[in-house]
Motif scaffolding. Structure first.
Motif, mmCIF file in Angstrom:
data_model
loop_
_atom_site.group_PDB
_atom_site.id
_atom_site.type_symbol
_atom_site.label_atom_id
_atom_site.label_comp_id
_atom_site.label_asym_id
_atom_site.label_seq_id
_atom_site.Cartn_x
_atom_site.Cartn_y
_atom_site.Cartn_z
ATOM 1 N N ALA A 156 -38.078 19.206 72.566
ATOM 2 C CA ALA A 156 -37.631 17.822 72.436
ATOM 3 C C ALA A 156 -36.310 17.776 71.662
ATOM 4 N N PRO A 157 -35.295 17.096 72.198
ATOM 5 C CA PRO A 157 -34.002 17.004 71.488
ATOM 6 C C PRO A 157 -34.123 16.116 70.256
ATOM 7 N N LEU A 158 -33.915 16.717 69.084
ATOM 8 C CA LEU A 158 -34.128 15.995 67.828
ATOM 9 C C LEU A 158 -32.896 15.898 66.943
ATOM 10 N N PHE A 159 -32.145 16.985 66.834
ATOM 11 C CA PHE A 159 -31.124 17.106 65.799
ATOM 12 C C PHE A 159 -29.720 16.852 66.327
ATOM 13 N N ALA A 160 -28.967 16.067 65.554
ATOM 14 C CA ALA A 160 -27.544 15.904 65.842
ATOM 15 C C ALA A 160 -26.858 17.235 65.560
ATOM 16 N N ILE A 161 -25.632 17.376 66.032
ATOM 17 C CA ILE A 161 -24.940 18.664 65.924
ATOM 18 C C ILE A 161 -24.759 19.104 64.474
ATOM 19 N N ALA A 162 -24.474 18.184 63.561
ATOM 20 C CA ALA A 162 -24.262 18.556 62.159
ATOM 21 C C ALA A 162 -25.540 19.127 61.551
ATOM 22 N N ARG B 166 -20.401 23.809 69.499
ATOM 23 C CA ARG B 166 -19.692 23.243 70.642
ATOM 24 C C ARG B 166 -19.211 24.355 71.578
ATOM 25 N N GLN B 167 -18.690 25.437 70.982
ATOM 26 C CA GLN B 167 -18.220 26.565 71.786
ATOM 27 C C GLN B 167 -19.386 27.196 72.556
ATOM 28 N N TYR B 168 -20.509 27.389 71.886
ATOM 29 C CA TYR B 168 -21.677 27.982 72.543
ATOM 30 C C TYR B 168 -22.179 27.085 73.673
ATOM 31 N N ASP B 169 -22.069 25.776 73.502
ATOM 32 C CA ASP B 169 -22.454 24.848 74.566
ATOM 33 C C ASP B 169 -21.489 24.996 75.745
ATOM 34 N N ARG B 170 -20.186 25.072 75.461
ATOM 35 C CA ARG B 170 -19.189 25.211 76.535
ATOM 36 C C ARG B 170 -19.403 26.476 77.360
ATOM 37 N N ILE B 171 -19.752 27.592 76.694
ATOM 38 C CA ILE B 171 -19.911 28.850 77.437
ATOM 39 C C ILE B 171 -21.340 29.053 77.935
ATOM 40 N N GLY B 172 -22.245 28.107 77.614
ATOM 41 C CA GLY B 172 -23.587 28.140 78.177
ATOM 42 C C GLY B 172 -24.611 28.966 77.419
ATOM 43 N N LEU B 173 -24.308 29.337 76.173
ATOM 44 C CA LEU B 173 -25.299 30.087 75.387
ATOM 45 C C LEU B 173 -26.467 29.201 74.974
ATOM 46 N N VAL B 174 -26.162 27.993 74.545
ATOM 47 C CA VAL B 174 -27.194 27.018 74.171
ATOM 48 C C VAL B 174 -26.770 25.693 74.791
ATOM 49 N N ARG C 101 -28.655 15.643 75.749
ATOM 50 C CA ARG C 101 -27.605 14.643 75.482
ATOM 51 C C ARG C 101 -28.227 13.264 75.377
ATOM 52 N N THR C 102 -27.630 12.440 74.528
ATOM 53 C CA THR C 102 -28.057 11.045 74.420
ATOM 54 C C THR C 102 -27.351 10.256 75.520
ATOM 55 N N ALA C 103 -27.674 8.976 75.619
ATOM 56 C CA ALA C 103 -27.008 8.120 76.606
ATOM 57 C C ALA C 103 -25.508 8.072 76.349
ATOM 58 N N GLY C 104 -25.104 8.198 75.088
ATOM 59 C CA GLY C 104 -23.684 8.197 74.725
ATOM 60 C C GLY C 104 -23.045 9.567 74.800
ATOM 61 N N LYS C 105 -23.758 10.562 75.347
ATOM 62 C CA LYS C 105 -23.285 11.935 75.563
ATOM 63 C C LYS C 105 -23.213 12.783 74.284
ATOM 64 N N SER C 106 -23.822 12.314 73.189
ATOM 65 C CA SER C 106 -23.863 13.128 71.975
ATOM 66 C C SER C 106 -24.876 14.253 72.166
ATOM 67 N N ARG C 107 -24.590 15.412 71.599
ATOM 68 C CA ARG C 107 -25.501 16.544 71.694
ATOM 69 C C ARG C 107 -26.707 16.315 70.792
#
Length: 140
Positions: free
Chosen positions: A4-10, A24-32, A36-42
């Protein structure tokens, strides 16, 4: 482990001991890939944070990011296969219980399984009979 997505990036970065930019880098390269929320926040799950910690451990041991990606891919595949095996084992057990006469068995001394016909008993006293009562038919 929760997906379940719980934690903001910080928060996820702090829990993983990393900088948010690294996440953010790991998300871009697909490691993790966090949710996403409705507002596209991780939003990171407990499983994502554990995966980030594993990435940090592997990276500290000198494994390249491509090597880490492959390791995580194989671990995720193994997890999916274990889940599928459990699902198939449950389906097989359910099917065997539905077959008349196929549900009675005994355990041998060495741990082996001895199938028995309904109404028969084991020949050796060291074996244990395991049975399950048939479900009562529903009255209509």
């Amino acid at each position: 482990m929760s997906d379940a997505p719980l934690f903001a990036i910080a928060v996820a970065a702090e829990l993983a001991g990393m900088h948010p930019q690294t996440l953010r880098q790991y998300d871009r390269i697909g490691l993790v890939s966090p949710g996403r929320t409705a507002g596209k926040s991780r939003r990171y799950s407990v499983r994502d944070v554990a995966q980030l910690r594993e990435i940090a451990r592997l990276s500290a041991e000198g494994v390249s990011l491509e090597g880490i990606r492959r390791i995580l891919e194989l671990e995720n595949e193994a997890l999916a296969l274990r889940r599928r095996v459990r699902e198939l084992e449950t389906a097989l057990a359910d099917e065997l219980l539905r077959r008349p006469g196929s549900r009675v068995f005994a355990a041998a001394e060495d741990g082996g399984v001895i199938p028995l016909r309904t109404g028969t008993r084991t020949q050796r006293r060291t074996e244990i009979m395991i049975w399950r009562p048939r479900p009562e038919p529903l009255d209509e």
